[in-house]
Design an enzyme around this catalytic site. Structure first.
Site, mmCIF file in Angstrom:
data_model
loop_
_atom_site.group_PDB
_atom_site.id
_atom_site.type_symbol
_atom_site.label_atom_id
_atom_site.label_comp_id
_atom_site.label_asym_id
_atom_site.label_seq_id
_atom_site.Cartn_x
_atom_site.Cartn_y
_atom_site.Cartn_z
ATOM 1 C CD GLU A 137 -37.849 67.924 -13.408
ATOM 2 O OE1 GLU A 137 -38.773 67.255 -12.933
ATOM 3 O OE2 GLU A 137 -38.015 68.704 -14.361
ATOM 4 C CG HIS A 144 -41.810 69.597 -10.124
ATOM 5 N ND1 HIS A 144 -42.786 70.545 -10.042
ATOM 6 C CD2 HIS A 144 -41.147 69.834 -11.281
ATOM 7 C CE1 HIS A 144 -42.708 71.341 -11.111
ATOM 8 N NE2 HIS A 144 -41.718 70.925 -11.869
ATOM 9 C CD GLU A 200 -43.085 73.217 -14.183
ATOM 10 O OE1 GLU A 200 -41.855 73.396 -14.046
ATOM 11 O OE2 GLU A 200 -43.604 72.092 -14.167
ATOM 12 C CG ASP A 219 -38.600 77.878 -12.079
ATOM 13 O OD1 ASP A 219 -38.061 76.790 -12.348
ATOM 14 O OD2 ASP A 219 -39.144 78.601 -12.930
HETATM 15 ZN ZN ZN Z 1 -40.966 71.597 -13.687
#
Ligand code: ZN
Length: 419
Positions: free
Chosen positions: A285, A288, A361, A365
């Site tokens: 998170e 992001h 995403e 990661d």
């Molecule tokens: Zn995510």
């Protein structure tokens, strides 16, 4: 000209239905073929029993099967709303109610919007009820009681009126006092409004629905703070939220902007994960946030909003748009019609937005793996979430490409191992 408007809408509407249904059927067939226990994908084989695997297949099939009926039902509702005389009826009722004292500015338009909104939500209630108390309950996810369900709905309506009425009043005022560039002012107003909501949501709105408690002192909290420090993530507090009172599905998210960001962890997540896995989720998170994904998505949405408002400004004076659906031209009719009928056209933006989201995403990661030293914990967290949430392990590639905002677990693990 009315025939042209109706014809064009029906063509797009039918096309959307066909695409949705074909994707769903492909996905159902694909998953059904993988039902025999020997098909457990390698990457979860050690973490999942044959029974759990079968349950995840059953859950996916049950949701897809439900989707068949709710899709048809939703379409019928939409056609009845648009062509069954409900819109002109709402408009008549709204204008007679608005005429009665105290006559507030734009009361007519506001009542019309809420009236149509209420009809659409009431029509959607059976689907929502079955999804919550039928489907989700059958697989042990639903924790919502009738009482909580009802109070959530009432709070939602109240909130919609408190926030929505002044919002609509300003939008109608902008539309009715046009200079040629009212749509630019509307864009400014709506983005300002979103900004205020992002700040207000965690402080005033979310606590009305859930209880937030600062995360207890302990190893997990210390390590989250150390992680935030390490990656330079500014936060104002880590909270645990009683998500378990509604659902067994787990999650974690950030709210707020800048230095006032809050980290929110569902209590279900805290229960289901080890500290290492929880940290990996948070590192993801934070990725992001550090890589400005959230900001980029907001900008993309603003561009779409800009285009939408510009199109609305072009259509505002186009009479056949209104008469095709039995309405007189007005800013509120334009707004409601536009939001009801634009779906079949914007539907094709879904895979593009999802593609961008999936790219983010992968990047997050990767950020988590690099921050934590390797991808092991992230991989375990993903598998854990997938197994606990009974996620579809093998969606049809076209289905996931179209509908998934996240890559599939298999894809994410493959990418993590490739680092
Ligand atoms: Zn995510």
């Amino acid at each position: 000209m009315e025939q042209l408007v109706i014809g064009l809408f029906l063509v797009l509407f039918t096309l959307e239905f066909i695409v949705e249904s074909v994707l769903n059927e492909l996905n159902l067939g694909y998953v059904r073929a993988r039902r025999p226990a020997g098909n457990i994908p390698d990457f979860v084989a050690a973490k999942m029993t044959a029974r759990e695997y079968d349950k995840s297949i059953q859950y996916t099939l049950a949701k897809g099967n439900f989707q068949r009926y709710s899709e048809v039902y939703g379409r019928v509702v939409m056609l009845v709303v648009l062509f069954g005389g409900l819109l002109p009826f709402c408009d008549r009722v709204a204008s007679s109610l608005a005429g009665a004292p105290p006559s507030l500015p734009y009361a007519n338009g506001i009542i019309f919007c809420f009236g149509v909104g209420l009809i659409v939500s009431l029509a959607g209630l059976p689907v929502d009820l079955y999804a919550t108390f039928g489907l989700e309950a059958r697989f042990g996810f639903n924790k919502t009681t009738w009482h909580l369900y009802l109070s959530d709905k009432l709070k939602g309506i109240l909130l919609g009126v408190i926030v929505g009425a002044p919002f609509l009043m300003v939008v109608f005022w902008l539309m009715d006092n046009p200079g040629p560039y009212w749509w630019l002012w509307a864009l400014l107003f709506i983005s300002g409004f979103q900004f205020v909501m992002i700040i207000a949501y965690p402080v005033f709105i979310a606590p009305w629905f859930n209880k937030f408690e600062p995360l207890k002192d302990g190893e997990f909290r210390d390590r989250i703070l150390a992680l935030a420090e390490k990656v330079g993530f500014k936060t104002r507090g880590i909270f645990s939220m009683d998500g378990s009172k509604r659902s067994g599905h787990s999650n974690a998210y950030f709210t707020g902007i800048g230095k006032a960001k809050r980290i929110v962890l569902f209590d279900t997540l805290l229960e289901q994960m080890t500290i290492e896995q929880g940290l990996a989720v948070l590192a993801h998170e934070m990725g992001h946030s550090k890589m400005k994904h959230i900001r980029r998505m907001l900008v993309v949405q603003l561009v779409f909003l800009l285009i939408g408002l510009y199109l609305l400004s072009l259509l505002l004076g186009y009479r056949p748009l209104y008469t095709a659906f039995g309405l007189n031209s007005s800013s509120h009719a334009a707004l409601v019609l536009f939001s009801l009928i634009s779906g079949p056209a914007t539907f094709y933006l879904t895979p593009l937005m999802n593609r961008l989201s999936r790219k983010h995403e992968y990047e997050a990661d990767c950020f988590a793996a690099l921050t934590l030293g390797d991808g092991k914990a992230m991989e375990e967290a993903l598998i854990n979430l997938t197994v606990k949430n009974l996620s579809n392990l093998t969606p049809h590639p076209w289905y996931s490409a179209y509908h998934y905002s996240h890559p599939t677990t298999a894809e994410r693990i493959h990418a993590l191992r490739g680092l």
